[in-house]
Design an enzyme around this catalytic site. Structure first.
Site, PDB file in Angstrom:
ATOM      1  N   ASP A  29       8.704  -2.346   9.958  1.00  0.00           N
ATOM      2  CA  ASP A  29       7.907  -1.122   9.862  1.00  0.00           C
ATOM      3  C   ASP A  29       7.225  -0.877  11.214  1.00  0.00           C
ATOM      4  O   ASP A  29       6.718  -1.798  11.845  1.00  0.00           O
ATOM      5  CB  ASP A  29       6.869  -1.250   8.742  1.00  0.00           C
ATOM      6  CG  ASP A  29       6.297   0.097   8.349  1.00  0.00           C
ATOM      7  OD1 ASP A  29       6.568   0.555   7.228  1.00  0.00           O
ATOM      8  OD2 ASP A  29       5.567   0.710   9.175  1.00  0.00           O
ATOM      9  N   ASN A  85       6.834   3.308  -2.761  1.00  0.00           N
ATOM     10  CA  ASN A  85       6.000   4.457  -3.097  1.00  0.00           C
ATOM     11  C   ASN A  85       6.920   5.599  -3.482  1.00  0.00           C
ATOM     12  O   ASN A  85       7.870   5.912  -2.762  1.00  0.00           O
ATOM     13  CB  ASN A  85       5.127   4.849  -1.900  1.00  0.00           C
ATOM     14  CG  ASN A  85       4.134   3.757  -1.541  1.00  0.00           C
ATOM     15  OD1 ASN A  85       3.514   3.161  -2.429  1.00  0.00           O
ATOM     16  ND2 ASN A  85       3.989   3.468  -0.263  1.00  0.00           N
ATOM     17  N   GLY A  91       1.903   8.370  -2.249  1.00  0.00           N
ATOM     18  CA  GLY A  91       1.861   8.317  -0.794  1.00  0.00           C
ATOM     19  C   GLY A  91       3.204   8.137  -0.128  1.00  0.00           C
ATOM     20  O   GLY A  91       3.269   7.672   1.015  1.00  0.00           O
ATOM     21  N   HIS A  96      13.488   8.888   1.706  1.00  0.00           N
ATOM     22  CA  HIS A  96      14.714   8.082   1.599  1.00  0.00           C
ATOM     23  C   HIS A  96      14.226   6.760   1.013  1.00  0.00           C
ATOM     24  O   HIS A  96      13.344   6.111   1.623  1.00  0.00           O
ATOM     25  CB  HIS A  96      15.354   7.912   2.983  1.00  0.00           C
ATOM     26  CG  HIS A  96      16.605   7.083   3.005  1.00  0.00           C
ATOM     27  ND1 HIS A  96      17.808   7.540   3.534  1.00  0.00           N
ATOM     28  CD2 HIS A  96      16.851   5.808   2.587  1.00  0.00           C
ATOM     29  CE1 HIS A  96      18.728   6.590   3.444  1.00  0.00           C
ATOM     30  NE2 HIS A  96      18.167   5.519   2.867  1.00  0.00           N
ATOM     31  N   HIS A  98      12.965   3.373   0.040  1.00  0.00           N
ATOM     32  CA  HIS A  98      12.713   2.190   0.870  1.00  0.00           C
ATOM     33  C   HIS A  98      11.768   1.265   0.136  1.00  0.00           C
ATOM     34  O   HIS A  98      10.859   1.708  -0.571  1.00  0.00           O
ATOM     35  CB  HIS A  98      12.151   2.569   2.244  1.00  0.00           C
ATOM     36  CG  HIS A  98      10.966   3.477   2.206  1.00  0.00           C
ATOM     37  ND1 HIS A  98      11.072   4.834   1.993  1.00  0.00           N
ATOM     38  CD2 HIS A  98       9.640   3.223   2.349  1.00  0.00           C
ATOM     39  CE1 HIS A  98       9.866   5.386   2.010  1.00  0.00           C
ATOM     40  NE2 HIS A  98       8.975   4.428   2.206  1.00  0.00           N
ATOM     41  N   HIS A 100       9.103  -1.770   0.759  1.00  0.00           N
ATOM     42  CA  HIS A 100       8.281  -2.491   1.728  1.00  0.00           C
ATOM     43  C   HIS A 100       8.263  -3.970   1.303  1.00  0.00           C
ATOM     44  O   HIS A 100       7.845  -4.278   0.176  1.00  0.00           O
ATOM     45  CB  HIS A 100       6.835  -1.983   1.704  1.00  0.00           C
ATOM     46  CG  HIS A 100       6.653  -0.534   2.037  1.00  0.00           C
ATOM     47  ND1 HIS A 100       6.177  -0.103   3.262  1.00  0.00           N
ATOM     48  CD2 HIS A 100       6.863   0.586   1.303  1.00  0.00           C
ATOM     49  CE1 HIS A 100       6.092   1.226   3.260  1.00  0.00           C
ATOM     50  NE2 HIS A 100       6.494   1.671   2.083  1.00  0.00           N
TER      51      HIS A 100
HETATM   52  P1  AMP Z   1       6.006   5.347   2.691  1.00  0.00           P
HETATM   53  O1  AMP Z   1       4.697   5.890   3.196  1.00  0.00           O
HETATM   54  O2  AMP Z   1       5.902   4.424   1.550  1.00  0.00           O
HETATM   55  O3  AMP Z   1       7.009   6.468   2.489  1.00  0.00           O
HETATM   56  O4  AMP Z   1       6.558   4.423   3.862  1.00  0.00           O
HETATM   57  C1  AMP Z   1       7.113   4.925   5.036  1.00  0.00           C
HETATM   58  C2  AMP Z   1       6.974   3.845   6.058  1.00  0.00           C
HETATM   59  O5  AMP Z   1       7.853   4.140   7.123  1.00  0.00           O
HETATM   60  C3  AMP Z   1       5.572   3.703   6.662  1.00  0.00           C
HETATM   61  O6  AMP Z   1       5.079   2.394   6.419  1.00  0.00           O
HETATM   62  C4  AMP Z   1       5.794   3.988   8.141  1.00  0.00           C
HETATM   63  O7  AMP Z   1       4.984   3.183   8.975  1.00  0.00           O
HETATM   64  C5  AMP Z   1       7.268   3.682   8.305  1.00  0.00           C
HETATM   65  N1  AMP Z   1       7.946   4.369   9.399  1.00  0.00           N
HETATM   66  C6  AMP Z   1       7.905   5.689   9.699  1.00  0.00           C
HETATM   67  N2  AMP Z   1       8.692   5.969  10.750  1.00  0.00           N
HETATM   68  C7  AMP Z   1       9.258   4.786  11.125  1.00  0.00           C
HETATM   69  C8  AMP Z   1      10.166   4.409  12.162  1.00  0.00           C
HETATM   70  N3  AMP Z   1      10.672   5.294  13.032  1.00  0.00           N
HETATM   71  N4  AMP Z   1      10.511   3.102  12.249  1.00  0.00           N
HETATM   72  C9  AMP Z   1      10.019   2.187  11.391  1.00  0.00           C
HETATM   73  N5  AMP Z   1       9.163   2.499  10.390  1.00  0.00           N
HETATM   74  C10 AMP Z   1       8.781   3.766  10.261  1.00  0.00           C
HETATM   75 ZN    ZN Z   2      18.294   9.472   4.048  1.00  0.00          ZN
END
Ligand code: AMP
Ligand code: ZN
Length: 112
Positions: A29, A85, A91, A96, A98, A100
């Site tokens: 992240d 999330n 939040g 896409h 993902h 954590h």
């Molecule tokens: P969420 O808020 O649960 O949708 O998580 C999205 C996550 O993506 C957050 O923890 C961001 O810090 C992370 N994020 C956003 N852009 C990038 C990126 N370019 N590379 C790595 N992590 C990212």
């Molecule tokens: Zn995608």
């Protein structure tokens, strides 16, 4: 499709890769909230956990296998947290799916 994590999985946008296979990609992240904070994503575009169904759920099982393996590799014997999330009130900021994978510190419960 204009999706940040599709582009990361395709190598079109740089990331710190920690794992990759045919169906899954994992990377650090960019704004870590724990000493270990890895995002594990399906290469296939699935918008969120709300779009998991019987046709695409196999990759979710595989993501949890990868998570367990990465937790071991990163030395998270004392525990870790896996979070997804889903939607605005939770939040979700990247649409896409993902997961954590976070570890290396203590976590409060319930979260947030
Ligand atoms: P969420 O808020 O649960 O949708 O998580 C999205 C996550 O993506 C957050 O923890 C961001 O810090 C992370 N994020 C956003 N852009 C990038 C990126 N370019 N590379 C790595 N992590 C990212
Ligand atoms: Zn995608």
């Amino acid at each position: 499709m204009d999706c940040l994590f599709c582009k990361i999985a395709a190598g079109e946008i740089p990331s710190t890769k920690v794992y990759e296979d045919d169906t899954v990609y994992a990377f650090n992240d960019i704004d870590p909230q724990a000493p270990v904070h890895i995002l594990i994503i399906p290469k296939e575009h699935i918008s969120s956990a709300a779009q998991i169904d019987e046709k695409n759920s196999a990759v979710v099982a595989h993501i949890f296998e990868v998570a367990a393996s990465l937790a071991k590799e990163k030395g998270l014997e004392e525990g870790f947290r896996i979070v997804t999330n889903c939607g605005e009130s939770a939040g979700q900021s990247v649409h896409h799916l993902h997961f954590h994978l976070m570890g290396g510190r203590n976590f409060a419960w319930p979260a947030g």
